[in-house]
Design a protein around this motif. Structure first.
Motif, mmCIF file in Angstrom:
data_model
loop_
_atom_site.group_PDB
_atom_site.id
_atom_site.type_symbol
_atom_site.label_atom_id
_atom_site.label_comp_id
_atom_site.label_asym_id
_atom_site.label_seq_id
_atom_site.Cartn_x
_atom_site.Cartn_y
_atom_site.Cartn_z
ATOM 1 N N THR A 37 26.058 30.787 20.314
ATOM 2 C CA THR A 37 27.145 31.202 19.417
ATOM 3 C C THR A 37 27.681 29.999 18.665
ATOM 4 O OG1 THR A 37 28.935 30.835 21.007
ATOM 5 C CG2 THR A 37 27.766 32.960 21.128
ATOM 6 N N GLU A 38 28.723 30.236 17.869
ATOM 7 C CA GLU A 38 29.307 29.127 17.105
ATOM 8 C C GLU A 38 29.889 28.044 18.013
ATOM 9 O OE1 GLU A 38 32.455 32.407 17.283
ATOM 10 O OE2 GLU A 38 30.305 32.276 16.861
ATOM 11 N N THR A 39 30.178 28.387 19.280
ATOM 12 C CA THR A 39 30.701 27.369 20.206
ATOM 13 C C THR A 39 29.619 26.366 20.598
ATOM 14 O OG1 THR A 39 30.206 28.742 22.149
ATOM 15 C CG2 THR A 39 32.385 28.985 21.162
ATOM 16 N N SER A 48 31.007 25.109 12.321
ATOM 17 C CA SER A 48 31.454 26.195 13.202
ATOM 18 C C SER A 48 32.432 27.111 12.486
ATOM 19 C CB SER A 48 32.125 25.613 14.456
ATOM 20 O OG SER A 48 31.199 24.890 15.226
ATOM 21 N N GLU A 49 33.367 26.513 11.746
ATOM 22 C CA GLU A 49 34.364 27.321 11.036
ATOM 23 C C GLU A 49 33.718 28.119 9.916
ATOM 24 O OE1 GLU A 49 38.169 28.878 10.100
ATOM 25 O OE2 GLU A 49 37.194 28.065 11.885
ATOM 26 N N ARG A 94 31.906 31.053 11.472
ATOM 27 C CA ARG A 94 32.868 32.049 11.949
ATOM 28 C C ARG A 94 33.394 32.894 10.797
ATOM 29 N NH1 ARG A 94 38.011 33.160 12.284
ATOM 30 N NH2 ARG A 94 38.624 31.332 11.072
ATOM 31 N N GLU A 139 30.695 35.270 9.421
ATOM 32 C CA GLU A 139 30.457 36.390 10.338
ATOM 33 C C GLU A 139 31.597 37.405 10.262
ATOM 34 O OE1 GLU A 139 29.827 34.676 14.167
ATOM 35 O OE2 GLU A 139 27.701 34.279 13.797
ATOM 36 N N ALA A 140 32.824 36.904 10.139
ATOM 37 C CA ALA A 140 33.968 37.807 10.008
ATOM 38 C C ALA A 140 33.882 38.611 8.717
ATOM 39 C CB ALA A 140 35.272 37.010 10.057
#
Length: 325
Positions: free
Chosen positions: A296-298, A307-308, A311, A314-315
């Motif tokens: 995942t992004e983590t 990462s941001e 995220r 994807e949102a």
């Protein structure tokens, strides 16, 4: 006043001795070089050390760590012993076993899992014949797989590395590019070269490519082959069709290992539901010998902004997929 001399027998219990000692007792030789003032006698499941008490205690802690690594991973390569010896000399504790390094790069840095997801991926590759690694860009899917492939080649577990990608036109028309098919797809295979160039010197990489020991080719070139004694990586697998994925998986031969990487949010096929990666995971997850690791992004280890960015995209995709009221 005479120097104090101690003697200690260190037992190697519950450990594969061949893995511990190394090929030609190479690991014991490394210990002798690291502790030249000690007399070491290795016989079967015991090592007797004679000499300075503090040096013997240091050696004992080092051997204890080596034993734990063999128990957990079933192997103890020379490069790992060298690292443990170096850390022991400097008084440093070795990195946690669950984050054990994979191999050293040309620049001298160790390729080591840096997140829990990457640790799970490393463990899956070590313990399964086929591993699917899915997740966003920057999570180290391909880099980790290439590191394991290079290590396997160095340790002569395999005779060949094969790296492949589907030749999908990601928004560009390959037909207008000059050259034959190999030259046309070269830009899409470049990320695989980038990873290899960090782990092998330019001269060594060129030599292995010329000898055919390392092969980088489009997925279409896999048809009709049986791949034995090989470490095979299929990158960007989300862009393989169902038929291509079946063709690829059935190339699997004896003493080989396959790692399939992809990002299901980046499918470039005209009909995303035809993705061979998506279908294969649905079909094969849970089969003994096959692992599916979801990153995942983590697990992104590039610039923090990546990462941001992932995220937010994807949102946005989730909002777009919702039916309008």
């Amino acid at each position: 006043m005479a120097e104090k001399v101690a003697e200690r027998e260190i037992l190697l219990e519950g450990v594969d001795l061949l893995s511990f000692y190394g090929v030609g007792n190479a690991n014991i030789q490394l210990l002798r070089e690291a502790y030249p003032a000690l007399k070491l006698v290795a016989r079967g499941s015991s090592i007797k050390a004679v000499g300075d008490p503090q040096a013997i205690e240091s050696l004992y802690r080092l051997i204890e760590t080596m034993v734990q690594e063999v128990r957990r991973h079933g192997r103890l390569p020379e490069e790992r012993v060298r690292e443990l010896v170096g850390r022991s000399r400097e008084g440093e504790a070795p990195p946690p076993l669950e984050y054990a390094p994979i191999l050293r790069t040309v620049s001298g840095q160790w390729v080591t899992p840096r997140t829990e997801g990457q640790r799970q991926l490393a463990e899956a590759i070590e313990t399964h014949d086929i591993t699917f690694a899915v997740g966003p860009a920057g999570t180290g899917k391909t880099y980790t797989a290439v590191a394991f492939a290079v290590r396997a080649l160095r340790e002569r577990q395999i005779r060949k590395i094969i790296l492949t990608r589907p030749a999908v036109e990601a928004g560009e028309n390959l037909g207008f590019l000059p050259g034959d098919l190999r030259e046309k797809v070269a830009p899409y295979l470049r990320p695989l070269y980038d990873s290899l160039e960090e782990m092998l010197s330019s001269e060594k990489l060129q030599q292995l490519l010329e000898q055919g020991i390392i092969e980088i080719a489009p997925l279409a070139y896999m048809r009709g082959r049986t791949l034995n004694d090989a470490f095979i990586i299929l990158d960007e697998a989300q862009n393989a069709t169902r038929l291509q994925m079946k063709m690829f998986l059935t190339r699997f031969g004896h003493r080989s290992r396959i790692v399939i990487t992809g990002d299901l949010s980046q499918i470039d096929l005209p009909r995303p539901e035809n993705s061979g990666l998506l279908h294969a995971i649905q079909l094969l997850e849970g089969v003994p010998g096959i692992a599916v690791v979801r990153l995942t992004e983590t697990d992104i280890v590039r610039h923090p902004l990546v990462s941001e960015i992932v995220r937010l995209y994807e949102a946005d995709a989730s909002r777009a997929a919702r039916p309008s009221s």
